[in-house]
Design an enzyme around this catalytic site. Structure first.
Site, PDB file in Angstrom:
ATOM      1  N   LYS A  11       0.829  -1.216   0.000  1.00  0.00           N
ATOM      2  CA  LYS A  11       0.000   0.000   0.000  1.00  0.00           C
ATOM      3  C   LYS A  11       0.865   1.269   0.000  1.00  0.00           C
ATOM      4  O   LYS A  11       2.075   1.213   0.257  1.00  0.00           O
ATOM      5  CB  LYS A  11      -0.933  -0.050   1.217  1.00  0.00           C
ATOM      6  CG  LYS A  11      -1.943  -1.216   1.153  1.00  0.00           C
ATOM      7  CD  LYS A  11      -2.927  -1.171   2.320  1.00  0.00           C
ATOM      8  CE  LYS A  11      -3.965  -2.283   2.234  1.00  0.00           C
ATOM      9  NZ  LYS A  11      -4.972  -2.204   3.328  1.00  0.00           N
ATOM     10  N   TYR A  51     -12.509  -2.250  -3.725  1.00  0.00           N
ATOM     11  CA  TYR A  51     -13.020  -2.389  -2.357  1.00  0.00           C
ATOM     12  C   TYR A  51     -14.553  -2.305  -2.302  1.00  0.00           C
ATOM     13  O   TYR A  51     -15.112  -1.925  -1.270  1.00  0.00           O
ATOM     14  CB  TYR A  51     -12.404  -1.324  -1.452  1.00  0.00           C
ATOM     15  CG  TYR A  51     -10.983  -1.645  -1.009  1.00  0.00           C
ATOM     16  CD1 TYR A  51     -10.708  -2.770  -0.228  1.00  0.00           C
ATOM     17  CD2 TYR A  51      -9.910  -0.828  -1.349  1.00  0.00           C
ATOM     18  CE1 TYR A  51      -9.417  -3.070   0.194  1.00  0.00           C
ATOM     19  CE2 TYR A  51      -8.604  -1.110  -0.928  1.00  0.00           C
ATOM     20  CZ  TYR A  51      -8.369  -2.235  -0.159  1.00  0.00           C
ATOM     21  OH  TYR A  51      -7.101  -2.535   0.270  1.00  0.00           O
ATOM     22  N   PHE A  59     -15.380   3.376   7.258  1.00  0.00           N
ATOM     23  CA  PHE A  59     -13.983   3.631   6.905  1.00  0.00           C
ATOM     24  C   PHE A  59     -13.746   3.674   5.391  1.00  0.00           C
ATOM     25  O   PHE A  59     -12.614   3.864   4.944  1.00  0.00           O
ATOM     26  CB  PHE A  59     -13.067   2.569   7.539  1.00  0.00           C
ATOM     27  CG  PHE A  59     -13.355   1.143   7.116  1.00  0.00           C
ATOM     28  CD1 PHE A  59     -12.818   0.625   5.937  1.00  0.00           C
ATOM     29  CD2 PHE A  59     -14.143   0.311   7.900  1.00  0.00           C
ATOM     30  CE1 PHE A  59     -13.078  -0.681   5.540  1.00  0.00           C
ATOM     31  CE2 PHE A  59     -14.413  -0.999   7.512  1.00  0.00           C
ATOM     32  CZ  PHE A  59     -13.866  -1.493   6.324  1.00  0.00           C
ATOM     33  N   ARG A  87      -1.311 -14.189   4.616  1.00  0.00           N
ATOM     34  CA  ARG A  87      -2.038 -13.498   5.683  1.00  0.00           C
ATOM     35  C   ARG A  87      -1.313 -13.656   7.017  1.00  0.00           C
ATOM     36  O   ARG A  87      -1.343 -12.759   7.862  1.00  0.00           O
ATOM     37  CB  ARG A  87      -3.489 -13.988   5.746  1.00  0.00           C
ATOM     38  CG  ARG A  87      -4.222 -13.542   4.467  1.00  0.00           C
ATOM     39  CD  ARG A  87      -5.684 -13.330   4.575  1.00  0.00           C
ATOM     40  NE  ARG A  87      -6.173 -12.507   5.632  1.00  0.00           N
ATOM     41  CZ  ARG A  87      -6.754 -11.301   5.440  1.00  0.00           C
ATOM     42  NH1 ARG A  87      -6.822 -10.761   4.244  1.00  0.00           N
ATOM     43  NH2 ARG A  87      -7.255 -10.645   6.454  1.00  0.00           N
ATOM     44  N   THR A  93      -5.404  -7.299  10.645  1.00  0.00           N
ATOM     45  CA  THR A  93      -5.806  -6.081   9.915  1.00  0.00           C
ATOM     46  C   THR A  93      -5.511  -4.828  10.730  1.00  0.00           C
ATOM     47  O   THR A  93      -4.966  -3.858  10.211  1.00  0.00           O
ATOM     48  CB  THR A  93      -7.315  -6.148   9.589  1.00  0.00           C
ATOM     49  OG1 THR A  93      -7.573  -7.354   8.877  1.00  0.00           O
ATOM     50  CG2 THR A  93      -7.746  -4.962   8.744  1.00  0.00           C
ATOM     51  N   ARG A 104       2.628  -6.041   9.095  1.00  0.00           N
ATOM     52  CA  ARG A 104       1.847  -4.917   9.615  1.00  0.00           C
ATOM     53  C   ARG A 104       2.420  -4.402  10.942  1.00  0.00           C
ATOM     54  O   ARG A 104       2.415  -3.187  11.193  1.00  0.00           O
ATOM     55  CB  ARG A 104       0.375  -5.311   9.737  1.00  0.00           C
ATOM     56  CG  ARG A 104      -0.309  -5.282   8.360  1.00  0.00           C
ATOM     57  CD  ARG A 104      -1.658  -5.927   8.362  1.00  0.00           C
ATOM     58  NE  ARG A 104      -2.419  -5.613   7.156  1.00  0.00           N
ATOM     59  CZ  ARG A 104      -3.527  -6.248   6.789  1.00  0.00           C
ATOM     60  NH1 ARG A 104      -3.997  -7.237   7.526  1.00  0.00           N
ATOM     61  NH2 ARG A 104      -4.155  -5.910   5.680  1.00  0.00           N
ATOM     62  N   ASN A 114      -2.286   0.229   6.757  1.00  0.00           N
ATOM     63  CA  ASN A 114      -1.705  -0.982   7.353  1.00  0.00           C
ATOM     64  C   ASN A 114      -0.776  -1.755   6.410  1.00  0.00           C
ATOM     65  O   ASN A 114      -0.595  -2.956   6.546  1.00  0.00           O
ATOM     66  CB  ASN A 114      -2.817  -1.870   7.931  1.00  0.00           C
ATOM     67  CG  ASN A 114      -3.807  -2.308   6.868  1.00  0.00           C
ATOM     68  OD1 ASN A 114      -3.668  -1.962   5.701  1.00  0.00           O
ATOM     69  ND2 ASN A 114      -4.799  -3.090   7.257  1.00  0.00           N
ATOM     70  N   GLU A 128      -9.465 -10.904  -7.603  1.00  0.00           N
ATOM     71  CA  GLU A 128      -8.530  -9.789  -7.420  1.00  0.00           C
ATOM     72  C   GLU A 128      -7.368  -9.859  -8.413  1.00  0.00           C
ATOM     73  O   GLU A 128      -6.917  -8.835  -8.921  1.00  0.00           O
ATOM     74  CB  GLU A 128      -8.008  -9.783  -5.978  1.00  0.00           C
ATOM     75  CG  GLU A 128      -9.100  -9.445  -4.968  1.00  0.00           C
ATOM     76  CD  GLU A 128      -8.619  -9.446  -3.524  1.00  0.00           C
ATOM     77  OE1 GLU A 128      -9.366  -8.963  -2.661  1.00  0.00           O
ATOM     78  OE2 GLU A 128      -7.491  -9.931  -3.250  1.00  0.00           O
TER      79      GLU A 128
HETATM   80  P1  IDP Z   1      -7.861  -7.073   5.269  1.00  0.00           P
HETATM   81  O1  IDP Z   1      -7.119  -6.018   4.456  1.00  0.00           O
HETATM   82  O2  IDP Z   1      -7.032  -7.542   6.442  1.00  0.00           O
HETATM   83  O3  IDP Z   1      -8.414  -8.199   4.437  1.00  0.00           O
HETATM   84  P2  IDP Z   1     -10.543  -5.891   5.374  1.00  0.00           P
HETATM   85  O4  IDP Z   1     -11.535  -6.119   6.466  1.00  0.00           O
HETATM   86  O5  IDP Z   1     -10.825  -6.510   4.032  1.00  0.00           O
HETATM   87  O6  IDP Z   1      -9.117  -6.315   5.928  1.00  0.00           O
HETATM   88  O7  IDP Z   1     -10.423  -4.321   5.195  1.00  0.00           O
HETATM   89  C1  IDP Z   1      -9.794  -3.737   4.085  1.00  0.00           C
HETATM   90  C2  IDP Z   1      -8.926  -2.594   4.539  1.00  0.00           C
HETATM   91  O8  IDP Z   1      -9.750  -1.555   5.028  1.00  0.00           O
HETATM   92  C3  IDP Z   1      -7.978  -2.924   5.701  1.00  0.00           C
HETATM   93  O9  IDP Z   1      -6.781  -3.550   5.283  1.00  0.00           O
HETATM   94  C4  IDP Z   1      -7.734  -1.541   6.276  1.00  0.00           C
HETATM   95  O10 IDP Z   1      -6.799  -0.810   5.465  1.00  0.00           O
HETATM   96  C5  IDP Z   1      -9.096  -0.897   6.115  1.00  0.00           C
HETATM   97  N1  IDP Z   1      -9.949  -1.089   7.319  1.00  0.00           N
HETATM   98  C6  IDP Z   1     -10.693  -2.157   7.629  1.00  0.00           C
HETATM   99  N2  IDP Z   1     -11.375  -1.994   8.765  1.00  0.00           N
HETATM  100  C7  IDP Z   1     -11.059  -0.757   9.187  1.00  0.00           C
HETATM  101  C8  IDP Z   1     -11.458   0.000  10.327  1.00  0.00           C
HETATM  102  O11 IDP Z   1     -12.260  -0.435  11.169  1.00  0.00           O
HETATM  103  N3  IDP Z   1     -10.897   1.239  10.449  1.00  0.00           N
HETATM  104  C9  IDP Z   1     -10.033   1.747   9.513  1.00  0.00           C
HETATM  105  N4  IDP Z   1      -9.631   1.055   8.421  1.00  0.00           N
HETATM  106  C10 IDP Z   1     -10.139  -0.189   8.261  1.00  0.00           C
END
Ligand code: IDP
Length: 142
Positions: A11, A51, A59, A87, A93, A104, A114, A128
């Site tokens: 990212k 997304y 968010f 992962r 996350t 991370r 992240n 994807e």
């Molecule tokens: P992942 O990237 O670990 O698969 P996802 O739930 O698919 O997690 O969320 C996508 C991205 O959205 C996360 O990697 C993070 O950058 C952002 N994100 C997810 N949940 C939150 C949150 O509660 N607050 C802020 N950013 C979030």
């Protein structure tokens, strides 16, 4: 476990801090091979489409704003159990919950920023990878 493909994104915050080599090194050391790679600066349309499942969440705007704030490196990774392995290397996350030594834990700046994305299931990985590499990838046979 079977040989799998997964999509990885380094990212914008991790690209900005010059961590591409360090992160790719972790993939390679773990036995994941880079079989496609593309650097791009995503448009709002691309990031929103990628997304789409998060549209409407609190968010979402911040996430799309961040993902379009600078270049990203998108890769397809191949290897045994590649989805779970990636992962595991990434960590949780929310970086506050990411285990020490994970990508991370070492490179995230916040929940949103992240450092990396990784597919979470074989169907997601297929979608994807097709999203970013519509012309195919260099799948390894050895
Ligand atoms: P992942 O990237 O670990 O698969 P996802 O739930 O698919 O997690 O969320 C996508 C991205 O959205 C996360 O990697 C993070 O950058 C952002 N994100 C997810 N949940 C939150 C949150 O509660 N607050 C802020 N950013 C979030």
């Amino acid at each position: 476990m079977a040989e799998q493909l997964t999509l990885s994104i380094i990212k914008p915050n991790a690209v900005a801090k010059n961590a591409i080599g360090a992160i790719c090194g972790r993939f390679e050391q773990a036995g994941l091979q880079i079989v496609a790679a593309r650097m791009l600066h995503m448009s709002l349309e691309q990031a929103s489409a990628f997304y789409a499942e998060h549209q409407g969440k609190g968010f979402f705007d911040e996430l799309v704003g961040f993902m379009t704030s600078g270049p990203v490196l998108v890769m397809a990774l191949q290897g045994e159990d590649a989805i779970a392995k990636n992962r595991e290397l990434m960590g949780a996350t929310n970086p506050a919950n990411a285990a020490p030594g994970t990508i991370r834990a070492d490179f995230a700046d916040s929940f949103t920023e992240n450092a990396v994305h990784g597919s979470d299931a074989p169907e997601t990985a297929e979608r994807e990878i097709g999203f970013f590499f519509p012309d195919g990838i260099c799948k390894r046979t050895r």
